[in-house]
Design an enzyme around this catalytic site. Structure first.
Site, short mmCIF file in Angstrom:
data_model
loop_
_atom_site.label_atom_id
_atom_site.label_comp_id
_atom_site.label_asym_id
_atom_site.label_seq_id
_atom_site.Cartn_x
_atom_site.Cartn_y
_atom_site.Cartn_z
N LYS A 42 0.85 -1.20 0.00
CA LYS A 42 0.00 0.00 0.00
C LYS A 42 0.88 1.25 0.00
O LYS A 42 2.10 1.14 0.24
CB LYS A 42 -0.94 -0.03 1.21
CG LYS A 42 -0.26 -0.01 2.56
CD LYS A 42 -1.25 -0.39 3.67
CE LYS A 42 -0.60 -0.18 5.04
NZ LYS A 42 -1.39 -0.80 6.12
N ARG A 140 -11.10 -0.33 14.36
CA ARG A 140 -11.09 0.34 13.06
C ARG A 140 -12.18 -0.29 12.20
O ARG A 140 -13.34 0.06 12.37
CB ARG A 140 -9.69 0.21 12.44
CG ARG A 140 -9.44 1.09 11.26
CD ARG A 140 -7.97 1.18 10.87
NE ARG A 140 -7.36 -0.09 10.48
CZ ARG A 140 -6.10 -0.21 10.08
NH1 ARG A 140 -5.30 0.85 10.03
NH2 ARG A 140 -5.60 -1.38 9.74
N HIS A 174 -6.11 -7.45 13.02
CA HIS A 174 -4.91 -6.61 13.01
C HIS A 174 -4.58 -6.20 14.44
O HIS A 174 -5.46 -5.79 15.19
CB HIS A 174 -5.20 -5.37 12.15
CG HIS A 174 -3.99 -4.55 11.81
ND1 HIS A 174 -2.84 -5.10 11.27
CD2 HIS A 174 -3.76 -3.22 11.91
CE1 HIS A 174 -1.95 -4.12 11.06
NE2 HIS A 174 -2.48 -2.98 11.44
N ARG A 229 1.90 -11.00 7.48
CA ARG A 229 1.75 -9.84 6.59
C ARG A 229 2.95 -8.92 6.80
O ARG A 229 3.06 -8.24 7.82
CB ARG A 229 0.46 -9.07 6.92
CG ARG A 229 -0.81 -9.88 6.72
CD ARG A 229 -2.05 -8.99 6.70
NE ARG A 229 -2.24 -8.18 7.88
CZ ARG A 229 -3.00 -8.50 8.92
NH1 ARG A 229 -3.66 -9.64 8.94
NH2 ARG A 229 -3.11 -7.69 9.94
N TYR A 274 13.51 31.13 6.29
CA TYR A 274 12.27 31.79 6.74
C TYR A 274 12.27 31.94 8.26
O TYR A 274 12.60 31.02 8.99
CB TYR A 274 11.05 30.96 6.34
CG TYR A 274 10.74 30.99 4.87
CD1 TYR A 274 10.39 32.17 4.23
CD2 TYR A 274 10.78 29.81 4.12
CE1 TYR A 274 10.09 32.19 2.87
CE2 TYR A 274 10.47 29.82 2.76
CZ TYR A 274 10.13 31.01 2.15
OH TYR A 274 9.84 31.02 0.82
N CYS A 321 12.39 24.61 3.52
CA CYS A 321 11.44 25.33 2.66
C CYS A 321 10.66 24.31 1.81
O CYS A 321 10.87 23.11 1.93
CB CYS A 321 12.17 26.28 1.72
SG CYS A 321 13.43 27.28 2.47
N MET A 322 9.82 24.82 0.92
CA MET A 322 9.03 23.92 0.08
C MET A 322 9.93 23.09 -0.84
O MET A 322 9.71 21.90 -1.05
CB MET A 322 8.04 24.73 -0.75
CG MET A 322 7.04 23.87 -1.52
SD MET A 322 5.90 24.86 -2.50
CE MET A 322 4.70 25.35 -1.29
N ASP A 323 11.00 23.72 -1.38
CA ASP A 323 11.82 23.05 -2.40
C ASP A 323 13.31 23.02 -2.10
O ASP A 323 14.09 22.56 -2.93
CB ASP A 323 11.63 23.76 -3.76
CG ASP A 323 10.17 23.94 -4.10
OD1 ASP A 323 9.49 22.92 -4.31
OD2 ASP A 323 9.69 25.09 -4.11
C1 LIG Z 1 -0.49 -1.52 6.92
C2 LIG Z 1 -0.97 -2.86 7.33
C3 LIG Z 1 -0.06 -3.91 7.47
C4 LIG Z 1 1.44 -3.72 7.39
O1 LIG Z 1 1.86 -3.02 8.53
P1 LIG Z 1 3.40 -2.96 8.92
O2 LIG Z 1 3.41 -2.41 10.29
O3 LIG Z 1 4.04 -2.02 7.96
O4 LIG Z 1 3.92 -4.33 8.80
C5 LIG Z 1 -0.56 -5.16 7.74
N1 LIG Z 1 -1.88 -5.37 7.87
C6 LIG Z 1 -2.79 -4.38 7.75
C7 LIG Z 1 -4.23 -4.68 7.93
C8 LIG Z 1 -2.36 -3.08 7.50
O5 LIG Z 1 -3.25 -2.09 7.40
#
Ligand SMILES: *Cc1c(COP(=O)(O)O)cnc(C)c1O
Length: 383
Positions: A42, A140, A174, A229, A274, A321-323
């Site tokens: 992701k 969540r 999770h 995961r 700045y 700064c921005m850049d």
């Molecule tokens: C983002 C996420 C992960 C990976 O998390 P890490 O801490 O980067 O290993 C695994 N499972 C779910 C559901 C997540 O949202």
């Protein structure tokens, strides 16, 4: 001038695909034989470039990929990725046709969402693979699993799994605190086991049960279940906000680099940037770096971080700064415009996360699209 050369004239991120491969090998080594591995890609593979990273992962023998939203999976399919892809976020039912067209396995965390997907799939004579999400303590998405009175929840989940047009392949949850309170994590594991058992008692079994993300995999072997995961660990970090020993050998994959735009001698007393937040305490030499918060180098690092120039630590002077931002190279002889600076790498990432009051996940995933990714494979650099 080649595009690769142009990419390396300002700010760029080098992505070491060989390191990624080594990390996968080492992480798979932590899992018992038969336990599958899912790679989380992701947020553009945590800022590393989703397509190239997914291609590499496909050759490294991971079993599944995970994305946050359906269109990321579509991007992967359009780029030829064949691995199963799990969409971790709950998705609008209107996206159901994309799920069957592009073979996206969808997380489902409540019956209403599941019913809508089921209606769409069965009306079209298609099937959507789902992983049922159970909320064991993250608060969540997912079916909330209470301490008592869970029978009704189990009944609802069983109903979901039997809906036409859906194929319930997985059950997952999770951890909310895998790097903290072990008691809470064990409670989550116990709830997950209870949920899986309650479903089995109702005649619903899952091919894949999974609960552990990176830190869960590293710290709780008993939580590996059918699949680990891997997220942050893939990219080379065993913790997002502290120094830890890792049971797996991990090598950071990304190095953020910049080519010094100018080197300037400024007198003692000169104000820098700045707000004039930095005032030179001596006659100084400053390197101007062509990188800013619009590249993903956080403004929170103003006056609080260092970069490597000629392999020496050089403090950030004044506000980012921005850049652009400035670094003090007074004590590093011979620094010239055009020299390379290392802004973030394995040595600097945790330090930057702490100085910026954030976590490595956020630093990596906020490197902006305008920063070219330069991939390194078998020692060769390419775009
Ligand atoms: C983002 C996420 C992960 C990976 O998390 P890490 O801490 O980067 O290993 C695994 N499972 C779910 C559901 C997540 O949202």
């Amino acid at each position: 001038m080649t595009n690769l050369e142009i990419a390396m004239t300002r700010t760029w991120a080098e992505i070491d695909l060989d390191a990624l491969e080594g990390n996968v090998r080492s992480l798979k080594g932590l899992l018992k034989p038969g336990v599958k591995s899912l790679a989380v890609v992701k947020a553009d593979a945590y800022g590393h470039g989703i397509v190239e990273v997914a291609r590499k992962l496909e050759t490294c023998g991971v079993d599944m990929l995970a994305v946050a939203y359906v269109m990321a999976a579509v991007t992967l399919r359009k780029n030829g990725i064949k691995l199963p892809i799990l969409c971790l976020g709950q998705s609008a039912p209107s996206l159901a046709p994309l799920m069957w067209e592009y073979d996206v396995t969808q997380a489902v965390g409540d019956l209403e969402n599941g019913l809508a997907l089921s209606r769409a799939a069965s009306a079209a004579g298609r099937t959507i693979k789902i992983h049922v999400k159970v909320d064991t303590g993250m608060g969540r998405i997912g079916f909330y699993w209470p301490e008592s009175g869970w029978e009704a929840v189990a009944d609802e989940m069983a109903t979901l799994c039997r809906l036409p047009g859906l194929e319930a392949e997985g059950l997952f949850s999770h951890f909310a605190n895998a790097d903290g309170d072990p008691e809470y994590t064990r409670m989550q594991m116990a709830k997950f086991a209870a949920a899986r058992q309650a479903l089995a008692d109702r005649g619903v079994t899952f091919r894949l049960g999974h609960i552990a993300a990176s830190l869960g995999v590293l710290r709780y072997p008993e939580a590996h279940l059918d699949m680990g995961r891997f997220g942050l660990v893939l990219y080379g970090y065993a913790s997002s906000d502290e120094e830890v020993e890792s049971p797996a050998e991990l090598k950071p994959v990304m190095t953020l680099k910049a080519r010094i735009a100018a080197v300037r001698e400024l007198p003692k007393g000169a104000k820098i940037g700045y707000g004039g937040t930095a005032v030179l305490k001596r006659d100084s030499v400053l390197a101007v770096l062509p990188t800013g918060y619009a590249d993903g180098y956080p403004r929170a690092l103003s006056n609080r971080m260092s970069v490597y120039i000629h392999d020496r630590l050089c403090p950030v002077v004044g506000r980012v700064c921005m850049d652009m931002f400035m670094a003090d190279v007074t004590d590093v002889p011979g620094v010239r415009a055009g020299d390379e600076a290392v802004l973030l790498d394995g040595r600097l990432m945790l330090k930057a996360a702490l100085a910026g009051h954030t976590i490595i996940h956020e630093l990596l995933s906020c490197i902006m699209p305008r920063v070219p990714r330069v991939f390194i494979e078998k020692g060769e650099k390419r775009l």
